[in-house]
Design a protein around this motif. Sequence first.
Motif, PDB file in Angstrom:
ATOM      1  N   GLU A 142      92.312  -5.115  76.245  1.00  0.00           N
ATOM      2  CA  GLU A 142      93.535  -4.225  76.337  1.00  0.00           C
ATOM      3  C   GLU A 142      92.953  -2.912  75.610  1.00  0.00           C
ATOM      4  OE1 GLU A 142      96.780  -4.210  76.792  1.00  0.00           O
ATOM      5  OE2 GLU A 142      97.579  -5.954  76.228  1.00  0.00           O
ATOM      6  N   TYR A 143      91.958  -3.288  74.636  1.00  0.00           N
ATOM      7  CA  TYR A 143      91.447  -1.779  73.649  1.00  0.00           C
ATOM      8  C   TYR A 143      90.215  -1.443  73.864  1.00  0.00           C
ATOM      9  CZ  TYR A 143      96.029  -3.583  71.494  1.00  0.00           C
ATOM     10  OH  TYR A 143      97.009  -3.699  70.965  1.00  0.00           O
ATOM     11  N   PRO A 144      89.865  -0.435  73.239  1.00  0.00           N
ATOM     12  CA  PRO A 144      88.247   0.048  73.510  1.00  0.00           C
ATOM     13  C   PRO A 144      87.540  -0.423  72.519  1.00  0.00           C
ATOM     14  CG  PRO A 144      89.872   1.792  72.365  1.00  0.00           C
ATOM     15  CD  PRO A 144      90.763   0.615  72.591  1.00  0.00           C
ATOM     16  N   VAL A 145      86.198  -0.227  72.633  1.00  0.00           N
ATOM     17  CA  VAL A 145      85.123  -0.458  71.826  1.00  0.00           C
ATOM     18  C   VAL A 145      84.277   0.745  71.874  1.00  0.00           C
ATOM     19  CG1 VAL A 145      83.017  -2.189  71.513  1.00  0.00           C
ATOM     20  CG2 VAL A 145      84.903  -3.037  72.578  1.00  0.00           C
ATOM     21  N   LEU A 146      83.978   0.982  70.441  1.00  0.00           N
ATOM     22  CA  LEU A 146      83.115   2.061  69.961  1.00  0.00           C
ATOM     23  C   LEU A 146      81.612   1.674  70.065  1.00  0.00           C
ATOM     24  CD1 LEU A 146      82.983   5.222  69.292  1.00  0.00           C
ATOM     25  CD2 LEU A 146      83.274   4.501  66.977  1.00  0.00           C
ATOM     26  N   CYS A 147      80.693   2.302  70.572  1.00  0.00           N
ATOM     27  CA  CYS A 147      79.413   1.655  70.950  1.00  0.00           C
ATOM     28  C   CYS A 147      78.400   3.075  70.654  1.00  0.00           C
ATOM     29  CB  CYS A 147      79.227   1.371  72.129  1.00  0.00           C
ATOM     30  SG  CYS A 147      80.104  -0.209  72.435  1.00  0.00           S
ATOM     31  N   ARG A 148      77.262   2.587  70.555  1.00  0.00           N
ATOM     32  CA  ARG A 148      76.107   3.728  70.601  1.00  0.00           C
ATOM     33  C   ARG A 148      75.001   3.159  70.845  1.00  0.00           C
ATOM     34  NH1 ARG A 148      74.374   5.035  64.407  1.00  0.00           N
ATOM     35  NH2 ARG A 148      73.458   3.123  63.709  1.00  0.00           N
ATOM     36  N   LYS A 149      74.041   3.972  71.475  1.00  0.00           N
ATOM     37  CA  LYS A 149      72.689   3.414  71.836  1.00  0.00           C
ATOM     38  C   LYS A 149      71.693   4.644  71.371  1.00  0.00           C
ATOM     39  CE  LYS A 149      73.450   0.854  76.200  1.00  0.00           C
ATOM     40  NZ  LYS A 149      73.069   0.902  77.646  1.00  0.00           N
ATOM     41  N   LEU A 150      70.544   4.236  71.090  1.00  0.00           N
ATOM     42  CA  LEU A 150      69.548   5.016  70.751  1.00  0.00           C
ATOM     43  C   LEU A 150      69.165   5.916  71.761  1.00  0.00           C
ATOM     44  CD1 LEU A 150      67.761   5.952  67.941  1.00  0.00           C
ATOM     45  CD2 LEU A 150      66.046   4.564  68.990  1.00  0.00           C
ATOM     46  N   ALA A 151      69.027   7.429  71.635  1.00  0.00           N
ATOM     47  CA  ALA A 151      68.730   8.173  72.757  1.00  0.00           C
ATOM     48  C   ALA A 151      67.323   8.054  73.059  1.00  0.00           C
ATOM     49  CB  ALA A 151      69.038   9.499  72.505  1.00  0.00           C
ATOM     50  N   ASN A 152      66.902   8.007  74.221  1.00  0.00           N
ATOM     51  CA  ASN A 152      65.426   7.650  74.959  1.00  0.00           C
ATOM     52  C   ASN A 152      65.278   8.955  75.599  1.00  0.00           C
ATOM     53  OD1 ASN A 152      63.121   6.702  75.767  1.00  0.00           O
ATOM     54  ND2 ASN A 152      63.782   4.989  76.863  1.00  0.00           N
ATOM     55  N   ASP A 153      64.640   9.920  74.902  1.00  0.00           N
ATOM     56  CA  ASP A 153      64.134  11.154  75.653  1.00  0.00           C
ATOM     57  C   ASP A 153      62.779  11.387  75.553  1.00  0.00           C
ATOM     58  OD1 ASP A 153      66.135  13.458  73.567  1.00  0.00           O
ATOM     59  OD2 ASP A 153      64.497  11.740  72.975  1.00  0.00           O
ATOM     60  N   LEU A 175      80.171  -0.540  67.166  1.00  0.00           N
ATOM     61  CA  LEU A 175      80.467  -0.194  65.738  1.00  0.00           C
ATOM     62  C   LEU A 175      81.748  -0.682  65.575  1.00  0.00           C
ATOM     63  CD1 LEU A 175      79.046   3.517  66.423  1.00  0.00           C
ATOM     64  CD2 LEU A 175      77.757   1.585  65.697  1.00  0.00           C
ATOM     65  N   LEU A 176      82.883  -0.488  66.249  1.00  0.00           N
ATOM     66  CA  LEU A 176      84.025  -0.884  66.055  1.00  0.00           C
ATOM     67  C   LEU A 176      84.784  -1.553  67.298  1.00  0.00           C
ATOM     68  CD1 LEU A 176      85.945  -1.002  63.612  1.00  0.00           C
ATOM     69  CD2 LEU A 176      87.012   1.476  64.521  1.00  0.00           C
ATOM     70  N   SER A 196      78.837   9.072  59.583  1.00  0.00           N
ATOM     71  CA  SER A 196      78.061  10.176  58.706  1.00  0.00           C
ATOM     72  C   SER A 196      77.112  11.179  59.214  1.00  0.00           C
ATOM     73  CB  SER A 196      77.415   9.351  57.678  1.00  0.00           C
ATOM     74  OG  SER A 196      76.505   8.486  57.834  1.00  0.00           O
ATOM     75  N   PRO A 197      76.746  11.994  58.559  1.00  0.00           N
ATOM     76  CA  PRO A 197      75.656  12.927  59.199  1.00  0.00           C
ATOM     77  C   PRO A 197      74.434  12.495  59.593  1.00  0.00           C
ATOM     78  CG  PRO A 197      76.881  14.336  57.620  1.00  0.00           C
ATOM     79  CD  PRO A 197      77.399  12.736  57.495  1.00  0.00           C
ATOM     80  N   ASP A 198      73.944  11.345  58.743  1.00  0.00           N
ATOM     81  CA  ASP A 198      72.674  10.668  58.966  1.00  0.00           C
ATOM     82  C   ASP A 198      72.791   9.618  60.017  1.00  0.00           C
ATOM     83  OD1 ASP A 198      74.040   8.992  57.567  1.00  0.00           O
ATOM     84  OD2 ASP A 198      72.661   8.907  55.868  1.00  0.00           O
ATOM     85  N   ASN A 199      74.088   9.425  60.489  1.00  0.00           N
ATOM     86  CA  ASN A 199      74.493   8.168  61.544  1.00  0.00           C
ATOM     87  C   ASN A 199      74.140   6.704  60.808  1.00  0.00           C
ATOM     88  OD1 ASN A 199      74.629   9.397  64.310  1.00  0.00           O
ATOM     89  ND2 ASN A 199      72.995  10.702  63.343  1.00  0.00           N
ATOM     90  N   ARG A 200      74.597   6.713  59.634  1.00  0.00           N
ATOM     91  CA  ARG A 200      74.282   5.644  58.870  1.00  0.00           C
ATOM     92  C   ARG A 200      75.667   4.660  58.585  1.00  0.00           C
ATOM     93  NH1 ARG A 200      71.283   3.683  53.051  1.00  0.00           N
ATOM     94  NH2 ARG A 200      71.857   1.562  53.177  1.00  0.00           N
ATOM     95  N   ASP A 220      78.621  -0.175  57.051  1.00  0.00           N
ATOM     96  CA  ASP A 220      77.330   0.219  56.994  1.00  0.00           C
ATOM     97  C   ASP A 220      76.681  -0.437  58.539  1.00  0.00           C
ATOM     98  OD1 ASP A 220      74.153   0.089  56.497  1.00  0.00           O
ATOM     99  OD2 ASP A 220      74.456  -0.261  54.405  1.00  0.00           O
ATOM    100  N   LEU A 221      76.182   0.834  59.343  1.00  0.00           N
ATOM    101  CA  LEU A 221      75.775   0.551  60.399  1.00  0.00           C
ATOM    102  C   LEU A 221      74.281  -0.182  60.500  1.00  0.00           C
ATOM    103  CD1 LEU A 221      77.242   3.744  62.388  1.00  0.00           C
ATOM    104  CD2 LEU A 221      78.101   1.601  61.765  1.00  0.00           C
ATOM    105  N   ARG A 222      73.581   0.222  59.595  1.00  0.00           N
ATOM    106  CA  ARG A 222      72.228  -0.822  59.542  1.00  0.00           C
ATOM    107  C   ARG A 222      72.439  -1.956  59.383  1.00  0.00           C
ATOM    108  NH1 ARG A 222      68.595   3.776  56.191  1.00  0.00           N
ATOM    109  NH2 ARG A 222      68.892   5.391  57.535  1.00  0.00           N
ATOM    110  N   ARG A 223      73.110  -2.357  58.342  1.00  0.00           N
ATOM    111  CA  ARG A 223      73.728  -3.745  57.880  1.00  0.00           C
ATOM    112  C   ARG A 223      74.684  -4.406  58.660  1.00  0.00           C
ATOM    113  NH1 ARG A 223      74.166  -4.588  51.884  1.00  0.00           N
ATOM    114  NH2 ARG A 223      75.493  -2.404  51.872  1.00  0.00           N
ATOM    115  N   ARG A 224      75.250  -3.606  59.311  1.00  0.00           N
ATOM    116  CA  ARG A 224      76.453  -4.055  60.264  1.00  0.00           C
ATOM    117  C   ARG A 224      77.483  -4.725  59.312  1.00  0.00           C
ATOM    118  NH1 ARG A 224      73.257  -5.596  65.827  1.00  0.00           N
ATOM    119  NH2 ARG A 224      72.081  -3.528  65.788  1.00  0.00           N
ATOM    120  N   ILE A 225      77.747  -4.370  58.275  1.00  0.00           N
ATOM    121  CA  ILE A 225      78.751  -4.967  57.528  1.00  0.00           C
ATOM    122  C   ILE A 225      79.689  -3.788  56.956  1.00  0.00           C
ATOM    123  CG2 ILE A 225      77.325  -6.687  56.806  1.00  0.00           C
ATOM    124  CD1 ILE A 225      76.817  -5.518  53.849  1.00  0.00           C
TER     125      ILE A 225
END
Length: 758
Positions: A142-153, A175-176, A196-200, A220-225
């Motif tokens: 039903e609902y969205p999922v917020l995700c991210r990937k590390l840019a590979n450039d 993420l959510l 956050s500006p540092d993406n953490r 906390d996106l690094r520890r995923r909690i």
Amino acid sequence: MASAALLSATRNRITKTHLPLNLELFSISSSFSSLFSTFCKSHHSFSPPQAPPVPKKVPFTVSAHGLSWQDPYHWMSNTNDPDFINYLRQENSYADAFMKDTEELQRTLFSEMINRMPSKISTPPERWGDWLYYQHIPEGKEYPVLCRKLANDGKGWMKKVVNYMSKGFWEEEILLDWNEIAELYGYVHVGTCRVSPDNRFLAYTLDITGNEQFVLQIKDLRRRIVLSNHRVEGVVSLAWAQDGCTLFYTLCDQNHRPYSVQCMKLGSDSVDNNIPIFVESDSRYCVDITSTKDGKFITVNSNSRASSEVYVIDAFDPKSGILRFCERISGVQYFLEHHDGFFYILTNAPLRTDELSNSGNYYLGRCRADNLHSTNLQTELKIDDLHAWFFPLPSNMCTISPGSNHDFMSSVYRVVLSSPVIPDVIVDYDMSRNSHVVVQQEEVSNICSSANHLQNYKSAKDIEDLLCEKKTNGHKSEASGLKDLSDLYFCEKKEVISHDGIRVPLTILYSKELHRKGQSPGLLHGYGAYGELLDKSWCADRLSLLDRGWVIAFADVRGGAGADSSWHSSGSGLHKLNSICDFVSCGKYLINEGYIHKQQLSVVAHSAGSFLVGAAMNMHPNLFRAAILKVPFLDVCNTLLDTDLPLTVLDYEEFGNPQIESHFHNILKVSPYDNIRQGFCYPAVLLKSSFNDSRVGVWEAAKWVARVREVACSTCSSSVILRSSMSGGHFDEGGRISHCEETAYEYAFLLKVLSTCG
């Protein structure tokens, strides 16, 4: 007071009572009422399956400015009363019985809407720092999922190293997930998300009941909690400082008014971590915070609907304090952005010190950030001063809205294009190359224009052949063009002359193949409040009406958004009658010009827009055949008299302050609940309310239903049904599937009461 034309037919039959003057005007004698009931002009060709519920009546006197009147349904405003909860359930049962014979139709409509959806929905990724952020709705969810990937450039050997290091770990980071929250609590409404500006860290506000009491959560996106020690209740808006660990947020008072700015520092265990930065003690104003697009400043805005006072905080040095940019001036607003050492200000402040106002016209000014004060604004900036670029639009029916555009320094600017006949298009405009590319267009399947479309869906190739491609006006484009449905559905703008000679914009949409002049049913949308633009963007669900020969129209009445702010002010407060008359004029135009059959006009409105429609039905009950009112604002006078309710004081600028006698009489004469006309035939009405609604009380719809059943034509009012969600809030936060179910229910109601089921 009511117009002479409205009263001419009933003047001699009016019975004097102890009601306020405007209520006297619509109090019809019992003999006249029985005449209406005996010779009912209703065209409803069906009988209710059972008798409608009859709520209790409790004497209650309302008094204001020397007038007193009875409100026997006032008791409904106590939502803890078991009798009220039982009454809502009885109304839900009555609505179920009323709609029982449409269940097959609802399934058909639902199937159509679902079949138009792609199985998977996703947004194109958007870069922010080293990450690509995006959302998607998983298949069957039903609902969205917020995700991210590390840019590979990376390039060459560096790219190989990045690929090897990121393999399996940086594939996709969730993420959510709205679905997990909904499964856990049964309801989900995510108000604000800020990375956050540092993406953490991810800071977001969450409502799990529908009452809009949002709780701040930080992940906390690094520890995923989720950090449990930083949970704060009653939070609305958020802004990060540049250090990535200092977070500013606003808190609400008991009336849901954001009034205070607080600051916390992640990693601090101090009990004094939540530090107050700013407090707005005046209940007429709300506080909002946001970051400038370049992230260098945080703005604190103390706003009403017509004025603002703005403060700024240095995002690189949040401890330096808060500075005021402008002092509040009645009727003047400021909106700040920052770039390259200058604040750019969108405002309607007077251009000269000897002017009292700027006639509501907004302009762009600027001042140096190191000389911070609104009196230092330079003269109005012209478009030519900004080296502006003009974005090509495929049609004048298009609306254009900005994407999130997190990377302020990027030369690529993302926008979303939409119109009633163009599925939403996401476009990236590269300002450095003066070129644009169509990134994504909303997929719509199973579109056709045949009357028996339920059995004869066209193939995808046939649909593609029907889609139009627009040229790009000389701009370079990596796409062949935008695709629209204007070969199938005609969309036009008209101007309707209102009661005072003002021209009101009216947008009309219908199938070129299936529309029948003077014979088609139609649905007119209205809102007309808060200076808000009526939503006319693409909606695939509408095809289920258009493909049945319906006309769908949008009345941009006064009180909503217009060419300038005077369009709003001329339809609000003491001038609210203008927006009501505008809406009536648009309805009559659709009938008189042959777009819609005179007995087939229905209307729909949401929240404050129901004030508009409810008042219009009281003035011209025979003009409309059906109405859908969602979380409707109908008990206007009583609500505005109750200052303990959320938003009441804030709404004085929009609807008037009944503590002022002239405002009180103006409100009372148009309040939908207080002006239901005795004995008259009212349209069939579907009202939808939510028990946890903190903006419009669930009792407003219930009171209106009870009163219309009590005093209006009993035959017609049996086609008034109330459907209340016992768990939801003001906003429809259901997922994509439940949204289709609700829309199918609404369309089935219209098709039933207008007898156009096919």
